[in-house]
Design a protein around this motif. Structure first.
Motif, PDB file in Angstrom:
ATOM      1  N   THR A  68       0.831  -1.201   0.000  1.00 45.54           N
ATOM      2  CA  THR A  68       0.000   0.000   0.000  1.00 45.54           C
ATOM      3  C   THR A  68       0.868   1.255   0.000  1.00 45.54           C
ATOM      4  OG1 THR A  68      -0.233  -0.186   2.417  1.00 45.54           O
ATOM      5  CG2 THR A  68      -2.036  -1.030   1.061  1.00 45.54           C
ATOM      6  N   GLU A  69       2.007   1.178   0.644  1.00 36.13           N
ATOM      7  CA  GLU A  69       2.934   2.319   0.623  1.00 36.13           C
ATOM      8  C   GLU A  69       3.540   2.503  -0.763  1.00 36.13           C
ATOM      9  OE1 GLU A  69       3.552   4.721   2.574  1.00 36.13           O
ATOM     10  OE2 GLU A  69       2.262   4.016   4.204  1.00 36.13           O
ATOM     11  N   ASP A  70       3.803   1.389  -1.460  1.00 35.19           N
ATOM     12  CA  ASP A  70       4.300   1.484  -2.834  1.00 35.19           C
ATOM     13  C   ASP A  70       3.260   2.140  -3.744  1.00 35.19           C
ATOM     14  OD1 ASP A  70       6.783   0.380  -2.393  1.00 35.19           O
ATOM     15  OD2 ASP A  70       6.142  -1.669  -2.821  1.00 35.19           O
ATOM     16  N   VAL A  71       1.990   1.726  -3.580  1.00 35.23           N
ATOM     17  CA  VAL A  71       0.908   2.331  -4.362  1.00 35.23           C
ATOM     18  C   VAL A  71       0.767   3.816  -4.033  1.00 35.23           C
ATOM     19  CG1 VAL A  71      -1.596   2.350  -4.725  1.00 35.23           C
ATOM     20  CG2 VAL A  71      -0.373   0.175  -4.635  1.00 35.23           C
ATOM     21  N   ALA A  72       0.839   4.146  -2.743  1.00 32.49           N
ATOM     22  CA  ALA A  72       0.693   5.541  -2.317  1.00 32.49           C
ATOM     23  C   ALA A  72       1.813   6.408  -2.871  1.00 32.49           C
ATOM     24  CB  ALA A  72       0.666   5.618  -0.790  1.00 32.49           C
ATOM     25  N   LYS A  73       3.040   5.912  -2.831  1.00 30.41           N
ATOM     26  CA  LYS A  73       4.169   6.690  -3.349  1.00 30.41           C
ATOM     27  C   LYS A  73       4.033   6.908  -4.856  1.00 30.41           C
ATOM     28  CE  LYS A  73       9.197   7.031  -3.338  1.00 30.41           C
ATOM     29  NZ  LYS A  73       9.252   7.516  -4.729  1.00 30.41           N
ATOM     30  N   ALA A  74       3.610   5.869  -5.581  1.00 30.29           N
ATOM     31  CA  ALA A  74       3.416   6.013  -7.026  1.00 30.29           C
ATOM     32  C   ALA A  74       2.342   7.056  -7.318  1.00 30.29           C
ATOM     33  CB  ALA A  74       3.031   4.665  -7.632  1.00 30.29           C
ATOM     34  N   CYS A  75       1.267   7.039  -6.553  1.00 32.14           N
ATOM     35  CA  CYS A  75       0.184   8.015  -6.759  1.00 32.14           C
ATOM     36  C   CYS A  75       0.650   9.433  -6.469  1.00 32.14           C
ATOM     37  CB  CYS A  75      -1.020   7.664  -5.880  1.00 32.14           C
ATOM     38  SG  CYS A  75      -1.889   6.161  -6.375  1.00 32.14           S
ATOM     39  N   ARG A  76       1.425   9.596  -5.429  1.00 37.96           N
ATOM     40  CA  ARG A  76       1.938  10.938  -5.113  1.00 37.96           C
ATOM     41  C   ARG A  76       2.866  11.445  -6.213  1.00 37.96           C
ATOM     42  NH1 ARG A  76       2.363   8.588   0.205  1.00 37.96           N
ATOM     43  NH2 ARG A  76       4.585   8.210  -0.122  1.00 37.96           N
ATOM     44  N   ASP A  77       3.733  10.562  -6.722  1.00 38.76           N
ATOM     45  CA  ASP A  77       4.652  10.956  -7.795  1.00 38.76           C
ATOM     46  C   ASP A  77       3.875  11.317  -9.064  1.00 38.76           C
ATOM     47  OD1 ASP A  77       6.708  10.478  -6.064  1.00 38.76           O
ATOM     48  OD2 ASP A  77       7.241   8.508  -6.916  1.00 38.76           O
ATOM     49  N   MET A  78       2.846  10.512  -9.399  1.00 33.56           N
ATOM     50  CA  MET A  78       2.071  10.777 -10.610  1.00 33.56           C
ATOM     51  C   MET A  78       1.225  12.033 -10.468  1.00 33.56           C
ATOM     52  SD  MET A  78       0.978   6.947 -11.954  1.00 33.56           S
ATOM     53  CE  MET A  78       0.245   6.422 -10.409  1.00 33.56           C
ATOM     54  N   ALA A  79       0.726  12.291  -9.267  1.00 31.78           N
ATOM     55  CA  ALA A  79      -0.058  13.511  -9.041  1.00 31.78           C
ATOM     56  C   ALA A  79       0.819  14.748  -9.216  1.00 31.78           C
ATOM     57  CB  ALA A  79      -0.673  13.491  -7.642  1.00 31.78           C
ATOM     58  N   SER A  80       2.073  14.673  -8.791  1.00 32.57           N
ATOM     59  CA  SER A  80       2.971  15.818  -8.911  1.00 32.57           C
ATOM     60  C   SER A  80       3.326  16.131 -10.363  1.00 32.57           C
ATOM     61  CB  SER A  80       4.255  15.570  -8.100  1.00 32.57           C
ATOM     62  OG  SER A  80       4.997  14.484  -8.656  1.00 32.57           O
ATOM     63  N   THR A  81       3.237  15.117 -11.231  1.00 34.38           N
ATOM     64  CA  THR A  81       3.542  15.322 -12.653  1.00 34.38           C
ATOM     65  C   THR A  81       2.276  15.344 -13.516  1.00 34.38           C
ATOM     66  OG1 THR A  81       3.864  12.936 -12.954  1.00 34.38           O
ATOM     67  CG2 THR A  81       5.815  14.262 -12.429  1.00 34.38           C
ATOM     68  N   TYR A  82       1.100  15.367 -12.867  1.00 31.83           N
ATOM     69  CA  TYR A  82      -0.187  15.407 -13.567  1.00 31.83           C
ATOM     70  C   TYR A  82      -0.340  14.223 -14.531  1.00 31.83           C
ATOM     71  CZ  TYR A  82      -0.937  20.051 -11.620  1.00 31.83           C
ATOM     72  OH  TYR A  82      -1.125  21.097 -10.753  1.00 31.83           O
ATOM     73  N   THR A  83       0.032  13.060 -14.025  1.00 30.80           N
ATOM     74  CA  THR A  83      -0.126  11.822 -14.787  1.00 30.80           C
ATOM     75  C   THR A  83      -1.378  11.103 -14.289  1.00 30.80           C
ATOM     76  OG1 THR A  83       2.269  11.599 -15.070  1.00 30.80           O
ATOM     77  CG2 THR A  83       0.922   9.619 -15.412  1.00 30.80           C
ATOM     78  N   GLY A  84      -2.326  10.857 -15.173  1.00 34.84           N
ATOM     79  CA  GLY A  84      -3.566  10.194 -14.783  1.00 34.84           C
ATOM     80  C   GLY A  84      -3.346   8.723 -14.474  1.00 34.84           C
ATOM     81  N   ALA A  85      -4.090   8.220 -13.480  1.00 33.89           N
ATOM     82  CA  ALA A  85      -3.960   6.810 -13.105  1.00 33.89           C
ATOM     83  C   ALA A  85      -5.272   6.295 -12.534  1.00 33.89           C
ATOM     84  CB  ALA A  85      -2.828   6.625 -12.088  1.00 33.89           C
ATOM     85  N   LEU A  86      -5.472   5.001 -12.683  1.00 32.67           N
ATOM     86  CA  LEU A  86      -6.683   4.335 -12.196  1.00 32.67           C
ATOM     87  C   LEU A  86      -6.241   2.980 -11.631  1.00 32.67           C
ATOM     88  CD1 LEU A  86      -9.725   4.895 -12.100  1.00 32.67           C
ATOM     89  CD2 LEU A  86      -9.935   3.833 -14.340  1.00 32.67           C
ATOM     90  N   ILE A  87      -6.268   2.858 -10.303  1.00 32.55           N
ATOM     91  CA  ILE A  87      -5.756   1.669  -9.626  1.00 32.55           C
ATOM     92  C   ILE A  87      -6.895   1.010  -8.856  1.00 32.55           C
ATOM     93  CG2 ILE A  87      -4.081   0.796  -7.959  1.00 32.55           C
ATOM     94  CD1 ILE A  87      -2.352   3.257  -8.587  1.00 32.55           C
TER      95      ILE A  87
END
Length: 258
Positions: free
Chosen positions: A116-135
């Motif tokens: 869950t921490e790996d997922v959270a870190k990926a989401c934070r990184d993608m949010a900072s670069t405005y990369t859309g994601a659906l998990i």
């Protein structure tokens, strides 16, 4: 005064009916089915009044219509019925497996915290670069029907792998990933879009797909907005913005352990 003679069984009867209608309301609120249900309820009340007035012919006709209407209700409200049965099944499964989860809680919890921490870190990184994601995170309900619309990859959950999947030039970025049993089960999956007319306009198709999946299953979905760079968690058709992205992993862990 027999007409005010109320027994305990009458009280229980009224409470059960009230609970039933409340559960129906919870299932269909905010959807187009709400208007249809209101119309059917009005027709039913009219039938009761007609019967009370002893209007035999009209009562007989409306009785036949309502009798056939039960089948029509199942067809019209098939999604809501499916959601309700899924909800009952999920609750039963949680109660049934509660003892087993308590025995293996410590080992399972440690493994869950890691991914869950790996997922959270990926989401934070993608949010900072405005990369859309659906998990999408599978729980009790099986998501295999949606996984089959994408590509099965069965990979270990890793922050860089998730970011690579949703990178805009990646062939797998268009769609959702499904996490099953602590692994990335499939990518580029197609999800059902919600037809809820009350979803705010600033939510796009990615958020509608997340809401749609959670309306059909008990899954939890994390959405990263490409336009606004915001993170949201969707559960049971309800979308919640993540106010503190740093606490996303902990929040996911609490939801999945509930």
């Amino acid at each position: 005064m027999d007409f005010i003679d109320i027994s305990l069984l009458d009280v229980i009867d009224v409470l059960v009916v009230a609970l039933f209608f409340y559960q129906v309301y919870r299932l269909i609120r905010g959807t187009a089915a709400m208007t249809i249900f209101a119309g059917i309820f009005i027709v039913y009340l009219l039938w009761v009044v007609v019967k009370a007035l002893n209007m035999t012919l009209l009562s007989s006709i409306m009785g036949q219509v309502i009798g056939v209407g039960v089948l029509a209700l199942i067809i019209v409200f098939q999604q809501e019925v499916r959601r309700y049965l899924l909800l009952l099944g999920s609750r039963y499964s949680k109660v049934k497996n509660r003892f087993v989860r308590r025995i293996f809680r410590s080992a399972g919890r440690n493994a869950q915290v890691l991914w869950t921490e790996d997922v959270a870190k990926a989401c934070r990184d993608m949010a900072s670069t405005y990369t859309g994601a659906l998990i999408c995170i599978e729980r009790q309900g099986d998501l295999e029907v949606y996984a089959s619309t994408g590509d099965i990859i069965d990979a270990r959950i890793d922050t860089r792998l998730i970011e690579s999947i949703f990178f805009k030039n990646s062939p797998l970025h268009d769609g959702a990933i499904i996490i099953k049993q602590g692994r990335i089960h499939a990518a580029r999956c197609i999800l059902p879009s919600s037809d809820n007319p009350h979803i705010p306009q600033h939510y796009g198709m990615r958020h509608r797909a997340a809401i749609g999946l959670t309306e059909h299953s008990d899954a939890v979905v994390v959405v990263v907005s490409e336009e606004r760079g915001k993170i949201s968690i969707v559960e049971a058709g309800e979308i919640t913005a993540v106010a503190d992205p740093a606490a996303l992993g902990e929040k996911l862990g609490r939801i999945l352990s509930a």
